[in-house]
Scaffold this motif. Structure first.
Motif, PDB file in Angstrom:
ATOM      1  N   TYR A   1      15.356 -12.503  36.307  1.00  0.00           N
ATOM      2  CA  TYR A   1      16.319 -12.506  35.192  1.00  0.00           C
ATOM      3  C   TYR A   1      17.760 -12.792  35.662  1.00  0.00           C
ATOM      4  O   TYR A   1      18.197 -12.291  36.706  1.00  0.00           O
ATOM      5  CB  TYR A   1      16.282 -11.160  34.443  1.00  0.00           C
ATOM      6  CG  TYR A   1      17.438 -11.048  33.465  1.00  0.00           C
ATOM      7  CD1 TYR A   1      17.401 -11.736  32.253  1.00  0.00           C
ATOM      8  CD2 TYR A   1      18.590 -10.344  33.795  1.00  0.00           C
ATOM      9  CE1 TYR A   1      18.479 -11.705  31.389  1.00  0.00           C
ATOM     10  CE2 TYR A   1      19.676 -10.298  32.933  1.00  0.00           C
ATOM     11  CZ  TYR A   1      19.615 -10.979  31.732  1.00  0.00           C
ATOM     12  OH  TYR A   1      20.690 -10.952  30.889  1.00  0.00           O
ATOM     13  N   GLY A   2      18.497 -13.491  34.836  1.00  0.00           N
ATOM     14  CA  GLY A   2      19.882 -13.911  35.080  1.00  0.00           C
ATOM     15  C   GLY A   2      20.705 -13.052  36.023  1.00  0.00           C
ATOM     16  O   GLY A   2      20.882 -13.377  37.196  1.00  0.00           O
ATOM     17  N   GLY A   3      21.224 -11.957  35.502  1.00  0.00           N
ATOM     18  CA  GLY A   3      22.149 -11.133  36.276  1.00  0.00           C
ATOM     19  C   GLY A   3      21.540 -10.555  37.545  1.00  0.00           C
ATOM     20  O   GLY A   3      22.260 -10.176  38.473  1.00  0.00           O
TER      21      GLY A   3
ATOM     22  N   SER B   1      28.976  -5.995  28.630  1.00  0.00           N
ATOM     23  CA  SER B   1      27.941  -6.980  28.345  1.00  0.00           C
ATOM     24  C   SER B   1      27.458  -6.858  26.903  1.00  0.00           C
ATOM     25  O   SER B   1      27.209  -5.761  26.411  1.00  0.00           O
ATOM     26  CB  SER B   1      26.760  -6.795  29.298  1.00  0.00           C
ATOM     27  OG  SER B   1      27.147  -7.140  30.598  1.00  0.00           O
TER      28      SER B   1
HETATM   29  P1  PGA Z   1      26.485 -10.384  30.150  1.00  0.00           P
HETATM   30  O1  PGA Z   1      25.668 -10.372  31.498  1.00  0.00           O
HETATM   31  O2  PGA Z   1      25.664  -9.602  29.181  1.00  0.00           O
HETATM   32  O3  PGA Z   1      27.794  -9.734  30.482  1.00  0.00           O
HETATM   33  O4  PGA Z   1      26.629 -11.809  29.684  1.00  0.00           O
HETATM   34  C1  PGA Z   1      24.508 -11.075  31.585  1.00  0.00           C
HETATM   35  C2  PGA Z   1      23.767 -10.872  32.866  1.00  0.00           C
HETATM   36  O5  PGA Z   1      22.946  -9.959  32.930  1.00  0.00           O
HETATM   37  O6  PGA Z   1      23.998 -11.664  33.784  1.00  0.00           O
END
Ligand code: PGA
Ligand code: GDP
Ligand code: MN
Length: 617
Positions: A231-233, A282
C-alpha cells in the motif's frame, strides 16, 4: 559484513550479470544493491530507467498477472485499476517504527526498537523474500534534480506496482542515476519487499503481501526498511517514509522543516499573490484545498503541492517552500466534479493508477461521491457484483488515485522551482464535529505553534484502526515525525525566535464542524475560497475580526458571503467560539502534554496557561 563491490555474490547468474553490467559506478550503491540481492535472493535484477517503454512493459505484465485491470482507453487512457489484499488498504501506524540509537530519539509518540535488534528481526524476514521475483532498483530524487543539494534515494523493491507508482510520484530513472553517480552523491537507502516469495512453480496472487508488516525508519542511517505491505504510504518509500519521517530528522539537524502540508498560490483581483501552506491530517482535505476552484469573483488559485512541503530560509531570511513530489496520491471517495473538478480533469487525462476503487461495466471507475447519480451496477473493490442496494461502499473509503502532478490544469508554473516559493501563511486544520470554528488567526508565532502542537482531529480510513476518534496530531505530523515529538515542537519554537519578523502568520481552520442538525455547517470545497479571502485580507491588514480566547475569528460581516446559500444559523454554528466547549478541551490538551512530559518546550506550557487565563478557568 563484507559489502565491497568485488566480493563474490551468491546470487544466480542473471542477478550477477545485472550487477556486473550495472549502469552506475557509484560504489556505495553497488555494494548495497549486492548486499540486498544476496539477502533477498531475487530471480532477476532490473535497474529501473524510468522510460515510457519500461512503464508499458511493467503495466502489460501486471495486466497479464491480474494485478492491474486496464481501463477503457476512451475514458482513462493508459490507466489501470489495482485491487489490494483486503488487509492491505492503509498505512499501518502500529507497525511503523522509528529506530533511533536511543529510545528517547523516537519517543514518546513513535514505536521504537533497538536498531540492531530491529535489523536482525528484519533480516530474518528479508532472507529469501524476493525468491521467484524481480528485484527493481529505482533511483529517485525528491524535489528538483536541479536543486543545489538534490535529495536522492534509491528504492529496491520486488513490486512492479511500486515501480509504476513511484514513476508517477517522484522523478526516477536514468537521469537521476547519472547525476547521483557523477557527483558520488549521498542517497537514502529504501528497501521494500512484499514478503511473498514464490517457490519454484508456485502461482502468484494478484496482490502479494504478508500478514507481518514493518515500516521502519533508521533516522541516523537515513535508511528505510519496509516489509509486508504494497500500500502507498507503506511502500512508496519516497513519500511519507523519506519526504516526511527521514526528511524531518534531516531538517531538524540542518535548520529547516519537512512538513505534511499542501501549498497553494492565491491571487486576488488586484493581482496580489500569496503562497499559503496547510497542514491537515490524512484524509482531512489537503488535496482538495490544494486544488481549490474559488467560487468568488476575480480570485484565482493555483496548486504547488498537495501533501508534503519542505521549507527553508533563504539568504534574505525568507521562508521558502518546495513540493518534493511529482504526483498526487489522492483519496478517491468524495472527489467529484462538484467538489474537486481539478482532480477529476487531471485523472481524466489518463496515465493514472487507481487502487481499490469500483469498476463500471464499461471499463471506467467509480467511487462514492464521484457523481451525484449512482451507477445501477458496478464491480466493487473486492471484485463482487454491486448495486445501489448493496450494504457496503463500492470503493474502499481509502481508495486512491495516483496521477502525475503535471496533469493538473491549475498547477502554478513555479511549482518545481528548486528555490521554492515564499510563504505568507501556514494554516492548520483538523476534522472536528464540534468546538473548533471555521477559521481563526493566532495571536503570534508562539501561540500559532501551540495551536499546531495541540491540533486535534478525528481519525480517518487513511490509517488502519478505529475511525472517528479524536486524537492530538501535532502539525498533522503525529505518524510522520522522524524523531522526538517534543524536540520537534522545540524546533518550531526555535526557528520562530531565530527568524522573528520573517515567519508566516498562522491560521487554523475546520471544514468539518456540524450544525445543530448534524450536517456540515459550512459547505466547504470551492466555498473555502471565502476563508482564503479573509486570510489574505488579514495578511494585507484589510480584513477585520473579533478577538476571542482562542484567536481572531471573523464575524459574519467580515466574510465575503456574496452568492452563498447559507442560513444565519448555520453560519453562526460554523463561526461560534463557545467558551464552555473550549474549557472542555483543556483536559485533553493537558493529557497530551503529559505524554510529551519532559521533552515539552516550556513555551508550550506558557501558552497553555495563557489559554486557561483567557478562558477564565
Ligand atoms: P494521505 O496519506 O492520506 O495523507 O494522503 C496517504 C498515504 O498513506 O500515503
Ligand atoms: P488529504 O488526505 O488530506 O489530501 O484529504 P482529501 O483532500 O483527499 O480529502 C479527504 C476527504 O475529505 C475527502 O472525502 C473529501 O471529499 C473530504 N473533504 C475535503 N475538503 C472538504 C471540505 O471542505 N468539506 C467537507 N465536508 N469535506 C471535505
Ligand atoms: Mn491527499
Amino acid at each position: 559484513q563484507d559489502t565491497s563491490t568485488t566480493s563474490p555474490s551468491g546470487a544466480n547468474s542473471a542477478v550477477r550479470n545485472a550487477l556486473e553490467n550495472a549502469p552506475t559506478t557509484h560504489a556505495r550503491l553497488l555494494a548495497w544493491v549486492r548486499e540486498v540481492a544476496d539477502l533477498t535472493e531475487p530471480d532477476q535484477l532490473v535497474w529501473v530507467d524510468g522510460s515510457e517503454a519500461e512503464w508499458t512493459r511493467l503495466t502489460d505484465e501486471m495486466v497479464e498477472a491480474g494485478t492491474l485491470v486496464r481501463l477503457a482507453e476512451d475514458k482513462f487512457p493508459n490507466s489501470f485499476a489495482a485491487f489490494s489484499d483486503p488487509e492491505d488498504v492503509a498505512r499501518v501506524e502500529e507497525q511503523t517504527f522509528i529506530c533511533s540509537q536511543e529510545e528517547r530519539g523516537a519517543g514518546p509518540t513513535n514505536n521504537w526498537m533497538d536498531p540492531q535488534e530491529m535489523k536482525a528481526t528484519l533480516r530474518d524476514l528479508y532472507r529469501g523474500s524476493m525468491h521467484g521475483r524481480t528485484m527493481h532498483v529505482i533511483p529517485f530524487v525528491m524535489g528538483s534534480l536541479e536543486a543545489t543539494d538534490p535529495k536522492f534515494g534509491v528504492e529496491v523493491t520486488d513490486s512492479p506496482y511500486v515501480v509504476c507508482s513511484m514513476r508517477i510520484m517522484a522523478t526516477i530513472g536514468s537521469a537521476v542515476l547519472e547525476k547521483m553517480t557523477a557527483t558520488d552523491a549521498f542517497f537514502v537507502e529504501a528497501l521494500h519487499s512484499l514478503g511473498f516469495p514464490l517457490d519454484d512453480g508456485q502461482a502468484d496472487v494478484p496482490w502479494p503481501c504478508n500478514e507481518t508488516k514493518y515500516i521502519v525508519q533508521f533516522p541516523e542511517d537515513r535508511a528505510i526498511w519496509s516489509y509486508g505491505s504494497g500500500y502507498g504510504g507503506n511502500a512508496l518509500l519516497g513519500k511519507k517514509c523519506y519526504a516526511l519521517r527521514i526528511a524531518s530528522a534531516i531538517a531538524h539537524d540542518e535548520g529547516w522543516l519537512a512538513e505534511h502540508m499542501l501549498v497553494l498560490k492565491i491571487t486576488d483581483p488586484q493581482d496580489r499573490a500569496h503562497y499559503v501552506a496547510g497542514a491537515f491530517p490524512s484524509a482531512c482535505g489537503k488535496t482538495n484545498f490544494a486544488m481549490i476552484e474559488p467560487t468568488i469573483e476575480g480570485w484565482k488559485a493555483e496548486m504547488v503541492g498537495d501533501d508534503i512541503a519542505w521549507m527553508r530560509f533563504d539568504d534574505a531570511g525568507t521562508l521558502r517552500v518546495v513540493n518534493p513530489e511529482a504526483g498526487l496520491f489522492g483519496v478517491a471517495p468524495g472527489t467529484g466534479w462538484s467538489t474537486n473538478p481539478n482532480a477529476m480533469r487531471a485523472v481524466a487525462k489518463g496515465n493514472t493508477i487507481f487502487t481499490n476503487v469500483a469498476l463500471t461495466d464499461d471499463g471506467g471507475v467509480w467511487w462514492e461521491g464521484m457523481t451525484d447519480e449512482v451507477p445501477a451496477h458496478l464491480t466493487d473493490w473486492r471484485g463482487r457484483s454491486w448495486t445501489p442496494a448493496s450494504k457496503n461502499p463500492a470503493a474502499h473509503p481509502n481508495s486512491r488515485f495516483c496521477t502525475p502532478i503535471k496533469q493538473v490544469d491549475i498547477l502554478a508554473p513555479e511549482y518545481d522551482d528548486p528555490d521554492g516559493v515564499p510563504l505568507s501563511a501556514i494554516i492548520f486544520g483538523g476534522r472536528r464535529k464540534t468546538t473548533v470554528p471555521l477559521v481563526h488567526e493566532s495571536f503570534d508565532w508562539e501561540h500559532g505553534v501551540f495551536e499546531g502542537a495541540t491540533l486535534s482531529s478525528e481519525t480517518t480510513a487513511a490509517a488502519s484502526g478505529a475511525v472517528g476518534v479524536v486524537r492530538r496530531d501535532p502539525m498533522a505530523m503525529l505518524p510522520f515525525i522522524g524523531y522526538n515529538a517534543g524536540d520537534y515542537l522545540a524546533h518550531w519554537v526555535k526557528l520562530g525566535k531565530a527568524h522573528a519578523g520573517h515567519m508566516p502568520t498562522i491560521f487554523y481552520v475546520n471544514w468539518f464542524r456540524r450544525d445543530r442538525d448534524g450536517a456540515f455547517a459550512w459547505p466547504g470545497f470551492g466555498e473555502n475560497s471565502r476563508v482564503l479571502k479573509w486570510i489574505v485580507g488579514r495578511l494585507e491588514g484589510e480584513a477585520q475580526g473579533e478577538q476571542t480566547p482562542i484567536g481572531i475569528v471573523p464575524r459574519p460581516e467580515d466574510l465575503d458571503l456574496t452568492g452563498l446559500d447559507i442560513s444565519d444559523q448555520q453560519l453562526g454554528d460554523a463561526l461560534k467560539v463557545d467558551v464552555e466547549e473550549w474549557r472542555r478541551e483543556l483536559p485533553g490538551i493537558h493529557q497530551w502534554f503529559n505524554v510529551l512530559h519532559d521533552s515539552l518546550p516550556p513555551e508550550m506550557v506558557r501558552q497553555y496557561h495563557r489559554l486557561e487565563v483567557r478562558l477564565e478557568v
